[in-house]
Design a protein around this motif. Structure first.
Motif, short mmCIF file in Angstrom:
data_model
loop_
_atom_site.label_atom_id
_atom_site.label_comp_id
_atom_site.label_asym_id
_atom_site.label_seq_id
_atom_site.Cartn_x
_atom_site.Cartn_y
_atom_site.Cartn_z
N PHE A 10 0.81 -1.16 0.06
CA PHE A 10 -0.05 -0.18 -0.01
C PHE A 10 0.90 1.14 0.05
O PHE A 10 0.76 2.17 -0.52
CB PHE A 10 -0.90 0.03 1.25
CG PHE A 10 -1.53 1.13 1.55
CD1 PHE A 10 -2.85 1.57 0.80
CD2 PHE A 10 -1.20 1.95 2.54
CE1 PHE A 10 -3.41 2.88 0.99
CE2 PHE A 10 -1.89 3.35 2.68
CZ PHE A 10 -3.27 3.57 1.81
N GLN A 52 1.53 5.02 -2.69
CA GLN A 52 1.29 6.60 -2.46
C GLN A 52 2.35 7.47 -2.71
O GLN A 52 3.40 7.28 -2.69
CB GLN A 52 1.28 6.72 -0.76
CG GLN A 52 0.19 5.47 -0.13
CD GLN A 52 -1.24 5.57 -0.72
OE1 GLN A 52 -1.78 6.48 -0.76
NE2 GLN A 52 -1.49 4.17 -0.96
N ASP A 61 -7.51 -2.71 7.23
CA ASP A 61 -8.00 -1.56 6.48
C ASP A 61 -7.95 -0.28 7.53
O ASP A 61 -8.02 0.75 7.10
CB ASP A 61 -9.40 -2.09 6.18
CG ASP A 61 -9.36 -2.99 5.10
OD1 ASP A 61 -8.76 -3.15 4.43
OD2 ASP A 61 -10.49 -3.55 4.92
N ASP A 62 -8.04 -0.64 8.83
CA ASP A 62 -7.74 0.55 9.62
C ASP A 62 -6.32 1.14 9.69
O ASP A 62 -6.27 2.43 9.70
CB ASP A 62 -8.08 0.07 11.38
CG ASP A 62 -9.53 -0.43 11.07
OD1 ASP A 62 -10.42 0.23 10.75
OD2 ASP A 62 -9.80 -1.25 12.15
N LYS A 114 -4.47 1.14 7.17
CA LYS A 114 -4.28 2.00 5.80
C LYS A 114 -4.94 3.08 5.86
O LYS A 114 -4.56 4.20 5.39
CB LYS A 114 -4.79 1.02 4.45
CG LYS A 114 -4.04 -0.19 4.15
CD LYS A 114 -4.80 -0.95 3.08
CE LYS A 114 -4.05 -2.11 2.67
NZ LYS A 114 -4.77 -3.01 1.53
N SER A 115 -6.16 3.35 6.45
CA SER A 115 -6.98 4.35 6.41
C SER A 115 -6.20 5.55 7.45
O SER A 115 -6.11 6.66 6.91
CB SER A 115 -8.38 4.04 7.32
OG SER A 115 -8.99 5.49 7.35
N ASP A 116 -5.58 5.07 8.47
CA ASP A 116 -4.90 6.01 9.09
C ASP A 116 -3.58 6.68 8.45
O ASP A 116 -3.28 7.67 8.73
CB ASP A 116 -4.46 5.20 10.59
CG ASP A 116 -3.88 6.28 11.60
OD1 ASP A 116 -4.40 7.27 11.91
OD2 ASP A 116 -2.91 5.81 12.24
N TRP A 121 -3.18 6.68 5.47
CA TRP A 121 -3.54 7.60 4.27
C TRP A 121 -3.86 8.98 4.91
O TRP A 121 -3.48 10.17 3.97
CB TRP A 121 -4.74 7.01 3.57
CG TRP A 121 -5.27 7.76 2.16
CD1 TRP A 121 -4.66 7.55 0.99
CD2 TRP A 121 -6.07 8.95 2.35
NE1 TRP A 121 -5.46 8.59 0.21
CE2 TRP A 121 -6.25 9.18 0.83
CE3 TRP A 121 -7.07 9.41 3.18
CZ2 TRP A 121 -6.98 10.00 0.25
CZ3 TRP A 121 -7.76 10.48 2.84
CH2 TRP A 121 -7.82 10.90 1.39
N LYS A 122 -4.67 9.01 5.74
CA LYS A 122 -5.09 10.33 6.47
C LYS A 122 -3.90 11.11 6.97
O LYS A 122 -3.81 12.34 6.68
CB LYS A 122 -6.05 10.25 7.49
CG LYS A 122 -7.22 9.57 7.18
CD LYS A 122 -8.08 9.50 8.43
CE LYS A 122 -9.28 8.98 8.10
NZ LYS A 122 -10.39 8.39 9.29
N GLN A 128 -1.88 13.08 3.88
CA GLN A 128 -2.47 14.07 3.57
C GLN A 128 -2.07 15.43 4.65
O GLN A 128 -2.19 16.60 3.95
CB GLN A 128 -4.16 14.17 3.59
CG GLN A 128 -4.61 12.91 3.05
CD GLN A 128 -4.04 12.41 1.86
OE1 GLN A 128 -4.08 13.29 0.85
NE2 GLN A 128 -3.61 11.11 1.79
#
Length: 401
Positions: free
Chosen positions: A283, A287, A388-389, A391-393, A395-396, A399
């Motif tokens: 993942f 990015q 998934d948690d 990856k989400s963390d 990704w945020k 940003q």
């Protein structure tokens, strides 16, 4: 996972790893407990003077004095020896206690040691600062170059110390090649297997004489203990034990019990950790804010083929470089919510560190340069959270750069 291991007594069927960590220390003749007891005592009593003399004169006796041995420690040692495929094991109060005790037991003034340019920072300090104070010469070589090891050998070379994957850059050492080279010259070898775990890699299978671990990491698995383990032959273990009882890097009975409990779930935890880390490394490579990802399980790793040949899984630790510099990396790490910003690795919780910030307090700029640690370097130890948690963390947090 699932390689068979033979029981010491030879009367029980060979056990697969998942069963070994549960039953490899069974002692059904001495007590009726299911959970092993904690022998929280500094000293043990003898029934008479003859028994006392026998206890005092037996190296590594488990019921004489806890600095010499302890029944709880003996349980851990039995499982660890079988996990690493060695004759025996010895527990210590920390991973560095294991490394320092092993190295100081094997070399003395006038001897020569070959080590890597990339080691855990405290191991590097032993090589750079401690050993030279005692008249031991040290040559550091590029671990990915087997010819560098060969060229560094001298008539007085007594030991080759390797660490693979190396902390924190995840560069690999060819264990079979180093072991073959060392044995052809009568040189002992030590491999720090902390970053792999015995589930993912068994250096002794490739000819390494001694395997050391910071059991604080994967083996304990819950960030609640400090311990070390040395896995080797009976002869070398007894030699090291004599140094061990003089230096006094003793594992407490409570930490020994916690380590034993952690070992019970090691195969299960490693299965989840290996899967999570490979998915997260893949993942991260996708990015745009990430400059480069270092993980032996990725085809992009320059030593991926070596990793596949000597490892069964690739572990928790992912190293990666954030685009930008020190400040951008700091913002990213600070924006993460799930992983704790903390040192160590290999537990159920994910941990993250801005590597340059962590090591700058104990290493000079030159040492960090040699170790290959740039300002934008991150070390992420993946836990057992849902992928998934994680990856989400991440990704945020990206940003926020």
């Amino acid at each position: 996972m699932g390689k068979d291991h033979d029981r010491e007594n030879g009367n029980v069927e060979a056990m697969r790893t998942e069963t070994l960590v549960i039953h490899g220390d069974d002692d059904r003749t001495n007590d009726y407990t299911v959970a092993p007891p904690i022998y929280y005592t500094a000293t043990f009593r003898a029934q008479d003077s003859d028994e006392f003399a026998e206890m005092a004169g037996t190296p590594r006796h488990p019921q004489y004095y806890t600095r010499y041995g302890n029944p709880g420690h003996q349980r851990v040692e039995k499982i660890m020896a079988e996990l690493e495929g060695t004759e025996t094991a010895l527990v210590t109060g920390s991973g560095m206690g294991a490394i320092a005790t092993a190295v100081l037991s094997l070399v003395g003034a006038g001897d020569h040691v070959i080590a890597q340019t990339r080691h855990y920072m405290s191991t590097a300090k032993i090589m750079d600062e401690l050993l030279p104070r005692f008249g031991v010469q040290v040559t550091l070589v590029e671990q990915a170059d087997i010819h560098a090891f060969e060229q560094a050998i001298r008539p007085n070379t007594k030991l080759i110390m390797v660490e693979t994957p190396a902390n924190p850059t995840l560069v690999l050492t060819d264990l079979a090649a180093v072991a073959k080279l060392a044995r052809s010259h009568g040189i002992l070898t030590i491999a720090d297997n902390t970053f792999a775990s015995p589930i993912n890699q068994r250096p002794h299978d490739w000819g390494i004489d001694m395997v050391v671990h910071s059991a604080t990491k994967y083996l304990g698995g819950h960030h609640d203990l400090t311990a070390g383990v040395i896995c080797t032959s009976h002869d070398l273990a007894e030699r090291i034990w004599h140094t061990h009882i003089s230096i006094g890097s003793v594992l407490s009975p409570m930490d020994g019990w916690l380590l034993l409990r952690g070992l019970r779930t090691l195969p299960l935890r490693m299965e989840r950790i290996n899967a999570n880390a490979l998915a997260l490394a893949t993942f991260l490579e996708q990015q745009p804010q990430i400059e480069r990802v270092y993980y032996p399980g990725l085809p992009s790793h320059p030593q991926h083929e070596l990793a596949k040949s000597q490892m069964r899984g690739f572990g928790a630790v992912i190293a990666f470089a954030v685009k930008g510099g020190y400040e951008e990396t700091e913002r990213f790490v600070s924006a993460l919510q799930l992983p704790f910003n903390a040192v160590s690795l290999g537990g159920v919780d994910s941990l993250v560190v801005h590597t340059a910030a962590m090591w700058s307090g104990v290493m000079s700029e030159e040492q960090m340069k040699v170790a290959g640690i740039p300002a934008n370097f991150v070390r992420f130890s993946v836990g057992i959270e849902h992928i998934d948690d994680l990856k989400s963390d991440i990704w945020k947090a990206l940003q926020a750069i």
